[in-house]
Design an enzyme around this catalytic site. Structure first.
Site, PDB file in Angstrom:
ATOM      1  N   GLY A 167      40.570  -9.057 -12.202  1.00  8.33           N
ATOM      2  CA  GLY A 167      39.231  -8.956 -12.769  1.00  8.33           C
ATOM      3  C   GLY A 167      38.181  -9.312 -11.744  1.00  8.33           C
ATOM      4  O   GLY A 167      38.428 -10.085 -10.824  1.00  8.33           O
ATOM      5  N   VAL A 205      27.912 -27.130   0.620  1.00 10.08           N
ATOM      6  CA  VAL A 205      28.278 -26.912   2.021  1.00 10.08           C
ATOM      7  C   VAL A 205      27.126 -27.227   2.971  1.00 10.08           C
ATOM      8  O   VAL A 205      27.313 -27.256   4.184  1.00 10.08           O
ATOM      9  CB  VAL A 205      28.781 -25.471   2.279  1.00 10.08           C
ATOM     10  N   GLY A 238      33.988  -2.602  -4.133  1.00  4.86           N
ATOM     11  CA  GLY A 238      34.519  -2.149  -5.423  1.00  4.86           C
ATOM     12  C   GLY A 238      34.323  -3.264  -6.446  1.00  4.86           C
ATOM     13  O   GLY A 238      33.376  -4.042  -6.358  1.00  4.86           O
ATOM     14  N   ILE A 298      43.751 -18.158 -10.483  1.00  3.91           N
ATOM     15  CA  ILE A 298      44.523 -19.414 -10.483  1.00  3.91           C
ATOM     16  C   ILE A 298      44.650 -19.919  -9.052  1.00  3.91           C
ATOM     17  O   ILE A 298      45.185 -19.200  -8.207  1.00  3.91           O
ATOM     18  CB  ILE A 298      45.935 -19.200 -11.069  1.00  3.91           C
ATOM     19  N   VAL A 357      47.129 -13.752  -4.859  1.00  9.18           N
ATOM     20  CA  VAL A 357      48.129 -13.976  -5.913  1.00  9.18           C
ATOM     21  C   VAL A 357      47.435 -14.591  -7.115  1.00  9.18           C
ATOM     22  O   VAL A 357      46.729 -15.591  -6.985  1.00  9.18           O
ATOM     23  CB  VAL A 357      49.245 -14.938  -5.439  1.00  9.18           C
ATOM     24  N   GLY A 371      42.295   1.158 -18.892  1.00  8.67           N
ATOM     25  CA  GLY A 371      42.046   0.741 -17.518  1.00  8.67           C
ATOM     26  C   GLY A 371      42.883  -0.453 -17.084  1.00  8.67           C
ATOM     27  O   GLY A 371      42.663  -1.012 -16.008  1.00  8.67           O
ATOM     28  N   LYS A 404      53.633 -10.464  -4.313  1.00  9.07           N
ATOM     29  CA  LYS A 404      53.060 -11.782  -4.613  1.00  9.07           C
ATOM     30  C   LYS A 404      54.133 -12.871  -4.524  1.00  9.07           C
ATOM     31  O   LYS A 404      53.861 -13.969  -4.019  1.00  9.07           O
ATOM     32  CB  LYS A 404      52.424 -11.743  -6.002  1.00  9.07           C
ATOM     33  N   GLU A 457      43.632 -17.074  -1.126  1.00  8.16           N
ATOM     34  CA  GLU A 457      43.897 -17.555  -2.491  1.00  8.16           C
ATOM     35  C   GLU A 457      43.890 -16.418  -3.514  1.00  8.16           C
ATOM     36  O   GLU A 457      44.686 -16.406  -4.454  1.00  8.16           O
ATOM     37  CB  GLU A 457      42.821 -18.585  -2.868  1.00  8.16           C
TER      38      GLU A 457
END
Lengths: 428, 428
Positions: free
Chosen positions: A302, A33, A12, A136, A132, A187, A205, A129
């Site tokens: 987003g 890496v 999605g 950030i 939540v 939306g 969260k 990560e």
């Protein structure tokens, strides 16, 4: 080092972002890496659906077994959402030694402990990560950045939909329902907005943040939750006039190893850094005994912001693979939680009362506060031009929740009070 | 696991904070890392000096050799400051296999690459979270949180002294010298404030952030630096009237793998999140291609906030010790830097001009801007009540630095311009 192969569950919005970042930043990632990161298989609902990215058709599958039982795949990235089925897939993948990166807050809030235990048993990493505050890196910050400190309070604007609605109501004086409708058209809100506007998403969260921040076990059902559907434009007007903004805050507090977590519309003093977090942005304010006040601000959702966090987790898994320490880094033991009682939960309150417009009313009301030892910071009485009744606005000093409940009960049987129009927790 | 032994170089404000946190949070730390953390030896200048904490006299030493050559010591925490001597101590400690945690921005800005190379050679960790923005875990965030993204801009309020001075000037309309004097009395500014007010301290911190954020080699001498001693209260008044605050911003920018880093007083739009960072607080704003806008806010200095970051680094060293991976985590290769030329550095500018008060002046001036292709966002001409000359305020659209320099040169020989009173970079 040979390529690290990723199985992606879901394509999605966020899954698409993960593909874009992994493919677009391939060279940067490899320099960090030391090996290529390859998206090997992608689980989709319908292979023939048109998509906004070009992806090799042979990589798409409609069968989850092609990923979780695929011996070539090192890491499963889960961005399909859902709870029970998804949990089974993740547990299967872990038991086959695959590392997991997930953005699934519902899953981690409800079954995080089981999943993390299964990961430890199989020496696998599970990183989340993105679950939540999308863009950030707050989970890393709580685990590593503040590992030395004792965090006493976490306040979060962790739901973009409700923050968008409250910001619009504040900036345009619009009503809740009008802004909700607009947010749905843009939306920013789902057709069924319940999970967002009733605070459930934020509660999940905050459960995750409270566990990490306080290094304590903590269950979703212990969060006290209230949404924003009862916030009126009048409440916001009053708040602004007194120097506050109304925000849906998740608040996790600890003192003497007792914890309380709540989500509720809160009046926040305009000078507090979290008061000026507007629109769909998220922010998490953390207070630590030693570090004092800190705040972390960014996009909460987003395609690309969320994918940034997911791919950062993927980089962490691959770095661990390289040095052979997956599943070994979290050695913290978690404390058992003691929940705060209502007597131990303390904050300021704002109340808006509709009362009979006659002599002695204020005296009767202030007497009730005094009886339950709730002291008052400010009181404002004014006639209401639209009603025969008067309005009284009260802001209390810090009062415990049990005492406030008793005050409200007493108000119920006080006939001069026609209605307790609004009550808000106050911060800042 | 046996106790981890720490040698502390320095017992000033921050060193005292480290002792307080390590001793006060002993139980929490042990539950995280699985072993006690013991402060074994502390280097001081004078063993007999009275101190605000009680510390076993046998732990104090005036001889650095008792720490860096001490086979019992696993980790050296350096909070003594200084550059050349301190560097030698740290290199000695590393060559003996001791891990290093340091808060020394000067050292890391000037000799970071040499120190990190020595650490890698000896499989040692060197962590330095406290060197930039004391209580904000910004270094971890850049290395790990945004490992997947391409950071395009870092803007930092990374010096508390100058932010205190500019905040006071803005809030009270006071002059630079008056506020500086007050800051010195309060201990927010040094007796010799040069390093802070002339932007050198901020430049060192921005050097460190630019290296990490852009994964590129970058030298302190390539930062263009301007301090705040030329900021007048009139400039701040004009800024506020136009909706801006004046902040000392460190700005690191990258595009097409070319980098520019500068420190200068900057007019920041009041709606930008960094504009409301006040007093001694620090904040770092990071813009990434994928993640968009983020900001991290907290205390920039102080005993306990800085010590929080140091002890968090210590926890990271001990976790690595436990799984045997010290010195192995940073596998990133750093790119060589290409610096932006003045033609490639672009921003808006604010100019305040004192000009002859007669017809045709504005036309002459706007003609110069046009000649060098600097387009204007807004122009305001007004009489100056105190002078025979008029004032012209110009805010440009994005213009490159080379063009602006040519404009300023042309103004030099334009006799209708009596003085270019102020020029500021504009952000937000």
């Amino acid at each position: 080092m040979k390529p690290v192969k990723v199985g992606l569950l879901g394509l999605g919005t966020v899954g698409t972002g993960v593909v874009r970042i992994v493919e677009g930043h391939q060279e940067d990632l490899r320099s960090q890496v030391g090996s290529p990161i390859v998206i090997e298989k992608v689980l989709v609902q319908n292979k023939d659906k048109a998509r906004s990215i070009s992806i090799d058709a042979s990589k798409l599958t409609e069968d989850v077994a092609d990923i979780i039982y695929n011996p070539d795949i090192d890491v499963v990235v889960e961005v399909m959402g859902g709870i029970e089925h998804t949990k089974q897939h993740i547990l299967e993948a872990l038991s086959r030694g695959k590392h997991v990166v997930t953005a699934n807050k519902d899953l981690m809030a409800l079954h995080g402990q089981e999943i993390l235990a299964k990961a430890a048993e199989n020496r696998c990493d599970v990183f989340y990560e993105a679950s939540v505050a999308g863009g950030i890196p707050i989970i890393r910050t709580l685990i590593e950045g503040f590992s030395s400190d004792r965090i006493t309070k976490i306040m979060g604007i962790v739901n973009g939909t409700t923050n968008y609605i409250l910001t619009k109501m504040s900036q345009e004086g619009a009503s809740y329902l009008d802004v909700l409708k607009e947010a749905q058209q843009l939306g920013y809100a789902e057709a069924d907005p319940t999970s967002d506007v009733e605070g459930l998403d934020a509660a999940r969260k905050m459960t995750i943040l409270a566990r990490l921040g306080f290094r304590a076990e903590f269950a979703l059902e212990d969060v006290s939750v209230q949404g924003i559907s009862g916030v009126s434009k009048e409440d916001i007007l009053y708040a602004k006039r007194l120097g506050y903004e109304v925000k849906l805050l998740g608040i996790a507090e600890r003192s003497d190893d007792q914890i309380a977590v709540s989500v509720q519309p809160t009046m926040v003093k305009q000078s507090h850094p979290i008061a000026s977090v507007n629109g769909v942005f998220n922010a998490v304010y953390v207070h630590g005994e030693a570090v004092g006040e800190t705040m972390f601000y960014g996009a909460g959702a987003g395609e690309l912001p969320t994918a940034t966090s997911i791919v950062a987790d993927l980089v962490a898994v691959v770095k661990n693979l390289k040095i052979g320490v997956n599943g070994l880094q979290d050695v913290a033991s978690y404390k058992e939680t003691k929940l705060k009682t209502d007597e131990q939960i303390s904050s300021k309150y704002f109340l808006l009362l509709h009362v009979d417009d006659k002599a002695g009313v204020l005296a009767r009301i202030t007497q009730v506060f005094a009886e339950y030892e709730v002291s008052l910071e400010s009181v404002l009485q004014q006639p209401n031009p639209h009603n025969p009744e008067a309005e009284i606005i009260v802001i209390t000093h810090d009062a415990n929740k049990a005492a406030m409940n008793k005050v409200l009960q007493a108000f119920d049987s006080l006939e001069v009070i026609r209605k307790v129009k609004s009550i808000y927790r106050v911060e800042g």
